[in-house]
Structure formats: C-alpha cells, structure tokens
Write an enzyme that holds these catalytic residues in place. Structure first.
Site, short mmCIF file in Angstrom:
data_model
loop_
_atom_site.label_atom_id
_atom_site.label_comp_id
_atom_site.label_asym_id
_atom_site.label_seq_id
_atom_site.Cartn_x
_atom_site.Cartn_y
_atom_site.Cartn_z
N HIS A 61 0.84 -1.21 0.00
CA HIS A 61 0.00 0.00 0.00
C HIS A 61 0.87 1.26 0.00
O HIS A 61 1.26 1.76 1.05
CB HIS A 61 -0.89 -0.03 1.25
N HIS A 63 1.65 5.22 -2.17
CA HIS A 63 1.28 6.25 -3.14
C HIS A 63 2.57 6.95 -3.57
O HIS A 63 3.07 7.83 -2.86
CB HIS A 63 0.34 7.27 -2.51
N PHE A 64 3.11 6.56 -4.72
CA PHE A 64 4.38 7.14 -5.18
C PHE A 64 4.18 8.38 -6.05
O PHE A 64 5.14 8.97 -6.52
CB PHE A 64 5.20 6.08 -5.90
N ARG A 65 2.92 8.76 -6.31
CA ARG A 65 2.54 10.06 -6.86
C ARG A 65 2.84 10.27 -8.34
O ARG A 65 2.60 11.36 -8.85
CB ARG A 65 3.19 11.20 -6.06
N ASN A 95 -4.59 6.58 -7.35
CA ASN A 95 -5.02 7.99 -7.35
C ASN A 95 -3.87 8.92 -7.71
O ASN A 95 -3.38 9.71 -6.91
CB ASN A 95 -5.68 8.38 -6.02
N HIS A 179 -10.63 1.07 0.65
CA HIS A 179 -10.52 2.17 1.61
C HIS A 179 -11.94 2.42 2.10
O HIS A 179 -12.81 2.84 1.35
CB HIS A 179 -9.95 3.42 0.92
N ASP A 313 0.72 2.75 3.67
CA ASP A 313 -0.04 3.86 3.10
C ASP A 313 0.88 5.07 2.92
O ASP A 313 0.51 6.21 3.19
CB ASP A 313 -1.25 4.22 3.96
#
Length: 447
Positions: A61, A63-65, A95, A179, A313
C-alpha cells in the site's frame, strides 16, 4: 554472478536460525543452516555477522505520486526510500494524474517503473462507478488487485452507488482492496465541526470528523458485500477497535489467507491521538489516527490473527501542503523508509515477535496476493533480502530522508535497529547509507 550471505541469523517461516544463503543469478540456490561457512567459490561474500537476515519487505500500500503529482514524490525517489527501508517490493495505488482507471494509464505506470523503479513493483487498478466492464481485460498475472475507494477520495474514484458496488463485488475475480470510510458521515461531522470550531478546525478534531462510526459503517458494508458474493476483500488501514470485530481471528488456514482480510498501517500502530499535540498535521491521514485504546487494539490484533498484513499507506506531500487544520491541510505522510525499523521497535516493546513481524510484512502479503517466488527465503525464490542490525542507536534527521518531500514524522526519533543492507533480486540496492540508483527492479508476477 554468485553471492554468499553468511554469518547472519535468518528469520523465515516462523523459525530463527544461524545460516548461510547462496545466491546465483538473482535467485536463492541454497540455504545452509549452522555456524559453519561452506567453502563456495563466489563473486561476492556479504558478512552478515550480528545481523538478522529477513525476506525483503513487501509493502502492499503506497502512493508514489507518479504520474502527475511529482512535485511531492516520484517512482525514482520513493523506490530509493523503499530500498533504504528494507522494502524490496511495493504495490502502488491508482489515485495519480491521470488516475489508474484505464488500461492505458495502467500501462503508462508500468512503463515508468521499468525506467525508474529501484525495487520490484506493481500497480493496483482503480475502480470507479463506470469502469467495471474493464475488469475482464486486466491481466491477473501482472497486478495485485482492484483498489476500491468507499470513502472520500480524489475525483471520480469514489464508488458510492449501491448498484456499482454490487456489480464490483459480484464480478471481480481479483482481490478487492478497499478504503472504507462513509462519506456522508464524514461530511456531516465536518459541517458540525465547522459550526463549533470555525472553517478550519484544528487537527486534534480530525478523528472526530473521520470518526469511528464513519470507518465502521463503511467496513461493515464492504464485509457484508464480500460475504454475499464470496469475493476476496482486503480492507486497508484499519484504524478502530470496533472494526476489528468484523474480522476472524483465523485469517490464515493451512498457509492460505481467508477470503476477508485486513491491513494495519505502521502509522496507526505507532501513533495515537495524543501525538497530534507534538506532530500536528504531520500525522494527519485518512482514516484518522485515533485513540490510544484503538492503537492498543490494533497492536493486539497483530498477534491474534485479525490483522493479516502491515503496510504503510506511504503518501508524501510537501510540508507547505500540510499547513492548516482539518479542512485545509492535506492527509498523508511518508513512512516507507522507516516502516521496518519502527515495527522492530514494537518487537523490542513486546508487541509482537520478530517471527510474526516477518509473517505480517513479508510472507502474508505474498500469500494474500499470490506473489510468485517472493516474500520467503526459499531455494528457487528471488533473492529479496534485508539485513537489519539490532542495538545500533541512531537518530532520524532530515538529511537522511530519501523521499522527495524531504521530511518525515519520525524526525528526531532515536531508533535502535538499523537497515544495513537491502538486496533486490540478489543485487545490493542499499548498503552503508547509500543506494544504487542505477539498478532497476522487476515487475512482480502473481498467481
């Protein structure tokens, strides 16, 4: 290329023993128990004396953007942070900009990672109210599963129509990672908080707004739908004691994960609402970090079976974006570089054993998503390893942070464990405080 890792204490599949690992062409070819070092001709000998040798961490989990949000982070910088933290495999969330909700956007991410990721990688496909028809076209051998936002999220990724939810749970053959926060409850709580405290309530009210009720009601619905359709459900980042009542203490049966499982994040396991006083919005995340009682319940669930996986996360933002309170400051924090050493602190504190940590951060993510030949120290498996040294005090300072955002909520904290070396597919991607930025990891294969 042949590498020998010798002199360390191996922790794997519930056992801890002294031994030697022989690696050839990126794979483990032999595991030899005992203190005696075999006479093997090799290209490299790694002295692991005084260290514990663990399978590389699989973070389910992050978020490497990238693409689209690269002022905060990108695949290059965050995979460097992963390597520095002993994480050899990550699964990235959808996302981004564009969102990973089309086949084209998914392919773009794989192309970027093949150029920039210094550890192994894969990507979740994001569900929307309107893209469920694409699911049959997804390659189940390339991605871990479907990411479902059942609470407030970016753009059109909130799946809030009951008809769409029913269709998703009834049709997805891949694991659904959800989520779970109820948007209507959150919106009501925010309106009430603004009436009481003004337009931007202080961050101490964040767990009142993204409340226990909001989490529980959404998680309850997800579990209900998974049971109705016999779907594989993995609920992300549990944050309340109450939610734990929805999960079975026997999440593993004969080495197989049950159909409904839960993840806890390092942040929810380590922080509680008292920490807002000193760390403020640096620990603002969704779902919110809640009470000390909730934290204690989550920690207990690490050993009683209700929590199956520990993730991070990992969600970097610029510090300028963390200014304000509940309404203005963005939610999320970078944690991947310090996740393993933080959990090792909980081992020292008696919260869980080292063997159980390895189950939750290495073995179970591999089992849950049916990762091929990773997550265990086994002959024939990829040589994803991390060497950690105990009783080595050091302080987390800003200059050590590898994440592009340049900060960590762990700054100023003294750790007693250190990541000495990380091997990804038998290649040293981090050692002596430095990463190998030329090495590129491999795409993960599943099922």
């Amino acid at each position: 290329m042949k590498t020998v890792v010798q002199g360390g204490t191996i922790v794997n599949e519930g056992k801890t023993f002294d031994g030697t690992i022989i690696i050839e062409d990126g794979k483990i070819t032999q595991i030899i128990q005992g203190h005696t070092y075999p006479e093997v001709s090799s290209d490299e000998v790694i002295d692991a004396s005084g260290c514990f040798v663990l399978p590389g961490i699989i973070d389910d989990h992050v978020h490497f953007r990238e693409p689209g949000l690269t002022e905060k982070a990108d695949i290059d910088t965050e995979s460097r942070a992963a390597a520095a933290g002993g994480v050899t495999t990550y699964f990235d969330m959808p996302n981004t900009v564009p969102q990973t909700t089309t086949l084209e956007a998914l392919e773009e991410k794989f192309t970027l990672a093949a150029q920039k990721s210094h550890v192994n990688y894969s990507f979740f496909f994001g569900a929307t109210n309107d893209n469920i028809s694409l699911f049959p076209q997804l390659d189940p051998h390339r991605i871990p599963g479907i990411k479902l936002f059942m609470g407030s999220s970016t753009g059109n990724m909130l799946v809030d129509r009951r008809e769409a939810l029913e269709q998703l749970f009834s049709s997805s053959e891949l694991p659904i990672m959800a989520h779970c926060e109820d948007t209507a409850i959150i919106n009501r709580n925010m309106a009430e908080a603004k009436e009481k405290y003004g337009d931007d309530p202080k961050v101490i009210h964040h767990p009142e707004i993204r409340s226990e009720e909001a989490c529980y009601e959404s998680t309850r619905l997800a579990v209900e739908l998974a049971q109705k359709y016999d779907a594989r459900l993995h609920v992300a980042h549990l944050s309340t004691a109450r939610e734990l009542d929805l999960f079975d203490k026997c999440s593993m049966v004969n080495g197989q994960c049950s159909m409904i499982t839960a993840e806890a994040t390092v942040s929810h396991l380590y922080f509680c609402d008292r920490d807002y006083a000193s760390l403020g919005t640096r620990i603002k995340c969704n779902p919110a970090i809640k009470t000390e009682r909730d934290r204690e319940a989550l920690q207990l669930a690490l050993t009683d079976g209700r929590i199956t996986v520990i993730g991070t996360d990992h969600a970097p933002h610029l510090l300028s974006q963390k200014e304000g309170g509940c309404a203005k400051a963005v939610s999320g924090m970078p944690m991947i570089q310090f996740s393993l050493v933080t959990m090792l602190e909980l081992v020292d504190n008696g919260v869980l054993s080292l063997e159980r940590l390895v189950e939750l951060m290495c073995h179970n993510p591999a089992r849950l998503f049916e990762v091929r030949h990773r997550g265990f120290i086994r002959e024939g498996y990829q040589a994803d390893l991390v060497l950690v040294r105990p009783n080595t005090a050091w302080v987390c300072t800003k200059d050590l942070v590898e994440s592009k955002c340049g900060w960590s909520p762990m700054e100023g904290h003294m750790f007693l464990w250190r990541v000495e070396r990380t091997l990804c597919n038998g290649h040293t991607v981090y050692a002596d405080g430095k990463g190998d930025t030329d090495y590129i990891g491999q795409p993960v294969l599943f099922r």
